[in-house]
Design an enzyme around this catalytic site. Structure first.
Site, short mmCIF file in Angstrom:
data_model
loop_
_atom_site.label_atom_id
_atom_site.label_comp_id
_atom_site.label_asym_id
_atom_site.label_seq_id
_atom_site.Cartn_x
_atom_site.Cartn_y
_atom_site.Cartn_z
N LYS A 137 67.08 -19.35 3.65
CA LYS A 137 67.76 -20.65 4.39
C LYS A 137 67.60 -20.47 5.93
CE LYS A 137 71.34 -23.84 4.08
NZ LYS A 137 70.53 -25.06 3.75
N ASP A 155 52.23 -31.38 -0.59
CA ASP A 155 52.50 -30.19 0.46
C ASP A 155 51.99 -30.11 1.87
OD1 ASP A 155 52.68 -27.49 -1.83
OD2 ASP A 155 53.90 -28.07 -0.49
N HIS A 179 74.49 -18.49 1.38
CA HIS A 179 73.04 -18.84 0.85
C HIS A 179 72.23 -17.71 1.12
CE1 HIS A 179 74.67 -22.99 1.28
NE2 HIS A 179 73.82 -23.18 0.39
N GLY A 220 66.87 -35.14 0.21
CA GLY A 220 67.67 -33.80 0.06
C GLY A 220 67.68 -32.85 1.25
N GLY A 277 56.81 -31.18 -0.59
CA GLY A 277 57.19 -29.92 -0.71
C GLY A 277 57.19 -29.17 -1.94
#
Ligand SMILES: NC(=O)C1=CN([C@@H]2O[C@H](COP(=O)(O)OP(=O)(O)OC[C@H]3O[C@@H](n4cnc5c(N)ncnc54)[C@H](OP(=O)(O)O)[C@@H]3O)[C@@H](O)[C@H]2O)C=CC1
Ligand SMILES: O=C(O)C1=N[C@H](C(=O)O)C[C@H](O)C1
Length: 245
Positions: A136, A34, A132, A75, A8
């Site tokens: 998001k 990517d 956020h 993550g 990413g």
């Protein structure tokens, strides 16, 4: 020297991770990948992959890691239960740190929440508020869900049964056994979380407010270094930071 692959790479976190890896004296940037890149070729020779992408992408990347014996720091948030079970299966073949929030501060807050919930286990209504940025795509945040899980576990509740995600219409009196979640999206908010313990005559709020995504990148590097000593297994930031359970 830790050879790090960043997935990413063009993303908000991807860019922060590249910057952090290049600045780290004990890490070298093995490859940046990517969407559409050849993942197997890219990951060949890496020691560890750091992945902040989307659930379906992360699972595809982990399959390659498991085949090649590349460790993984994940993550990405927004996984369902079946996808989390798939991550656990990959961890039988390689070592994975999987955490919805890699910052030291949030993981300290999680320890505080366990203590607070055990102490305020009666007479306090518990609500989790997260905010956020407008970009998001998943809600509630993975961090908010983990906060809810910590509180539910401390109180002996089943989060799947007691969680209330948003409220509208005539809701009736609040059920004291529930844990409420509220989600705010807008602007460039990096990541704000507050857990509210609302009692009678007093209110306790435990909050974390992020102001730079570098905290997540630095936590990811700590996780990558931790994995250097692991062959297989599924780990969280508690393990990385040495927090006794
Ligand atoms: N654990 C933690 O500490 C933190 C977790 N996160 C989580 O990390 C994730 C990413 O956040 P963020 O960087 O802001 O998001 P971005 O959308 O900025 O970046 C996501 C990246 O993943 C890529 N991507 C999306 N789909 C695929 C796919 N199918 N295959 C390969 N690459 C893909 C995107 O490429 P493209 O743009 O071309 O679609 C982009 O480069 C989210 O789940 C977020 O919740 C974020 C911060 C901290
Ligand atoms: O998407 C983000 O930005 C973030 N996502 C993570 C989450 O869903 O908890 C971590 C952090 O809050 C930033």
């Amino acid at each position: 020297m830790l050879k790090v692959a960043v997935m990413g790479a063009s993303g908000r976190m991807g860019k922060m991770l590249i910057e952090a890896v290049e600045a780290a004296e004990d890490c070298t940037l093995h490859v940046t990948l990517d969407k559409g890149d050849d993942v197997r070729t890219g990951l060949t020779g890496a020691d560890v992959m750091i992945d902040f992408t989307r659930p379906e992408a992360t699972l595809a990347h982990l399959a390659v890691c498991a085949d090649l014996g590349v460790k993984a720091v994940v993550g990405t948030t927004g996984f369902d239960d079946a996808q989390k079970a798939e991550i656990a299966r990959f961890a039988e073949r390689t070592a994975i740190v999987f955490a919805p929030n890699m910052s030291v501060g949030v993981n300290v807050v999680l320890k505080l929440l366990d203590l607070a919930a055990r102490a305020m286990n009666e007479g306090f209504d518990i609500e989790i508020i997260e905010a956020h940025h407008r970009m998001k795509v998943d809600a509630p945040s993975g961090t908010a869900l983990q906060m809810g899980q910590v509180v539910a576990d401390a109180l002996g509740r089943d989060l799947k049964q007691c969680a209330v995600y948003g409220r509208e219409g005539v809701t009736g009196v609040r059920d004291p056994s529930t844990i409420g979640f509220a989600t705010v999206r807008g602007g460039d908010i990096i990541g704000d979380h507050t857990v509210l313990f609302a009692g009678t005559g007093e209110r306790i709020e435990i909050s974390h407010k992020a102001s730079n995504r570098g905290i997540y990148a630095q936590g990811s590097l700590r996780a990558a270094r931790f994995l250097a000593g692991q062959r297989t297994g599924l780990f969280g930031m508690n393990d990385v930071l040495g927090f006794a359970r």
